[in-house]
Design an enzyme around this catalytic site. Structure first.
Site, mmCIF file in Angstrom:
data_model
loop_
_atom_site.group_PDB
_atom_site.id
_atom_site.type_symbol
_atom_site.label_atom_id
_atom_site.label_comp_id
_atom_site.label_asym_id
_atom_site.label_seq_id
_atom_site.Cartn_x
_atom_site.Cartn_y
_atom_site.Cartn_z
ATOM 1 N N TRP A 42 0.841 -1.200 0.093
ATOM 2 C CA TRP A 42 0.192 -0.053 0.078
ATOM 3 C C TRP A 42 0.791 1.260 0.077
ATOM 4 C CZ3 TRP A 42 -4.417 -0.218 -2.040
ATOM 5 C CH2 TRP A 42 -5.424 -1.186 -1.772
ATOM 6 N N LYS A 47 -11.757 -1.440 6.786
ATOM 7 C CA LYS A 47 -11.320 -2.443 7.344
ATOM 8 C C LYS A 47 -11.721 -2.247 8.923
ATOM 9 C CE LYS A 47 -8.797 -2.596 3.645
ATOM 10 N NZ LYS A 47 -7.824 -1.796 2.948
ATOM 11 N N ASP A 55 -1.209 6.593 6.619
ATOM 12 C CA ASP A 55 -2.278 5.858 6.322
ATOM 13 C C ASP A 55 -2.566 4.543 7.264
ATOM 14 O OD1 ASP A 55 -4.070 3.946 4.952
ATOM 15 O OD2 ASP A 55 -2.570 3.457 3.250
HETATM 16 C C1 LIG Z 1 -7.457 -0.972 1.727
HETATM 17 C C2 LIG Z 1 -6.107 -0.102 2.014
HETATM 18 C C3 LIG Z 1 -6.317 0.970 0.979
HETATM 19 C C4 LIG Z 1 -6.932 1.153 -0.065
HETATM 20 O O1 LIG Z 1 -8.394 1.418 0.060
HETATM 21 P P1 LIG Z 1 -9.362 1.448 -0.935
HETATM 22 O O2 LIG Z 1 -10.621 1.939 -0.206
HETATM 23 O O3 LIG Z 1 -9.695 0.176 -1.626
HETATM 24 O O4 LIG Z 1 -8.945 2.630 -2.053
HETATM 25 C C5 LIG Z 1 -4.988 1.775 1.088
HETATM 26 N N1 LIG Z 1 -4.052 1.644 2.347
HETATM 27 C C6 LIG Z 1 -4.335 0.567 3.117
HETATM 28 C C7 LIG Z 1 -3.456 0.412 4.226
HETATM 29 C C8 LIG Z 1 -5.281 -0.496 2.917
HETATM 30 O O5 LIG Z 1 -5.406 -1.210 3.782
#
Ligand SMILES: *Cc1c(COP(=O)(O)O)cnc(C)c1O
Length: 360
Positions: free
Chosen positions: A102, A196, A172
């Site tokens: 990511w 998540k 993030d």
């Molecule tokens: C799932 C995830 C993303 C991307 O999320 P989307 O909503 O699919 O764009 C970005 N960073 C992390 C750490 C993630 O787990």
């Protein structure tokens, strides 16, 4: 229906109590005779949801008053663009620490808008892989921010510290927000896609130090513009109201669990149980360095990969769903976010031991 434990990485399971409440309220919310989905985001009833959810999130994370909380569209990848557009001038530099898939993806998106520098902070040591914030490179003085990903959802790598720098830090936290206490004041921006550990997909939560607002790049799409969102209580355009409402229910549920510190204690217990099972086994293997083992996404491989399909099929028959690893790394992944109860992990561990016994 027999009990199912859903180990999906995202969209991920939500607390059963939350889904039940949402179900009960679906057709008539607060006695209105309509669902919360069908009312104006500017109605007093929805405004109360918006304010209360923000208040609950502020309580849960002890967010200082000089931070603004935004509820935005576009999930995680929306923020890959929003961060550079809001925090750096066109062509300005920012550093991206790469610890897995990511954070790597964030560089690709950011480089459309800024000079996106990156540094690989991954290492290999004695057959393990991990990442270290001590591998922070020298930063040029015009670096607008340092972006990193404290929990790499795909790789199962978690970083428990904070980058050491006087630059603005952007995290993030899509897959580990609210899983353990963090000191919000260490960060310029904390952001998370909701699917998540917060609620349904599409929504993203952004916690931004308010002095960082006010200078988006001129061609920033307005739905990614932190300043426009801040000036309009996240309602410049119609927000994802149902996701916002459900997220608010999750925040209430977290408070009922005793808050983030209480949930962290359970998260530790769940992760320890699973890693102990893996480490004690000759069949299962986790290659992540001890200090980087994710408490949210536990990746593991089977020593005999020809058993993968059978493992997944039998797991599913036992109500243990979505254990297949990300296609880029293979193997297995058990995502054990806040909503996964301890009993779910205990059931998984029992299954894994039994599977090994019959195959061993
Ligand atoms: C799932 C995830 C993303 C991307 O999320 P989307 O909503 O699919 O764009 C970005 N960073 C992390 C750490 C993630 O787990």
């Amino acid at each position: 229906m027999s009990q199912v434990y859903n180990f999906s990485a995202g969209p991920a399971m939500l607390p059963a109590e939350v889904l039940k409440q949402a179900q009960e309220e679906l057709l008539s919310w607060q006695g209105l005779g309509t669902s919360v989905m069908e009312i104006s985001h500017r109605s007093p009833e929805f405004l109360a949801v918006a304010q209360e959810s923000e208040r609950d999130l502020r309580d849960l994370m002890a967010i200082p008053d000089n931070y603004t909380v935004l509820f935005m569209h576009g999930g995680g990848r929306g923020q890959f663009a929003a961060v550079p557009l809001n925090l750096a001038a066109k062509g300005q530099r920012a550093m991206h620490l790469v610890s897995g898939s990511w954070s790597k993806a964030s560089v690709v998106e950011a480089s459309k808008y800024i000079q996106a520098d990156s540094a690989d902070i991954r290492f290999e040591r004695d057959g393990t892989i991990g990442a270290s914030l001590d591998m922070m490179p020298e930063l040029s003085t015009d670096t607008a921010f340092v972006h990193y990903c404290p929990n790499e959802t795909v790789d199962g790598i978690e970083l428990f510290g904070v980058p050491q720098t006087d630059k603005t830090i952007v995290a993030d936290m899509s897959s580990n927000i609210l899983s353990r206490p963090v000191n919000v004041a260490d960060y310029g921006v904390i952001w998370a896609g909701a699917q998540k550990n917060i609620g349904p997909s599409g929504l993203s939560v952004v916690i931004v130090r308010s002095d960082l607002l006010g200078s988006p790049q001129a061609d920033t799409p307005v739905i990614l513009d932190y300043t426009a969102a801040a000036n309009n209580e996240s309602m410049f355009n119609t927000p994802p109201t149902y996701s916002w409402y459900l997220s608010g229910l999750v925040f209430k549920w977290l408070k009922q669990q005793g808050g983030v510190a209480a949930v962290e204690a359970i998260n530790r217990q769940k992760a320890e149980l699973l890693y102990e099972c893996i480490d004690a086994s000759a069949l299962y293997n986790n290659r992540i360095a001890a200090e980087n083992r994710s408490r949210m996404n536990v990746v593991f491989q089977l020593a005999d990969e020809s058993l993968n399909a059978e493992f997944l099929a039998q797991a599913k028959d036992n109500g243990l769903h979505a254990l297949k690893g990300h296609r880029s790394v293979g193997g297995m992944r058990a995502s054990i976010y806040n909503a996964m109860p301890l009993i779910g992990v205990q059931t998984l561990v029992e299954f894994m031991r039994e599977f090994e016994r019959t195959k061993g």
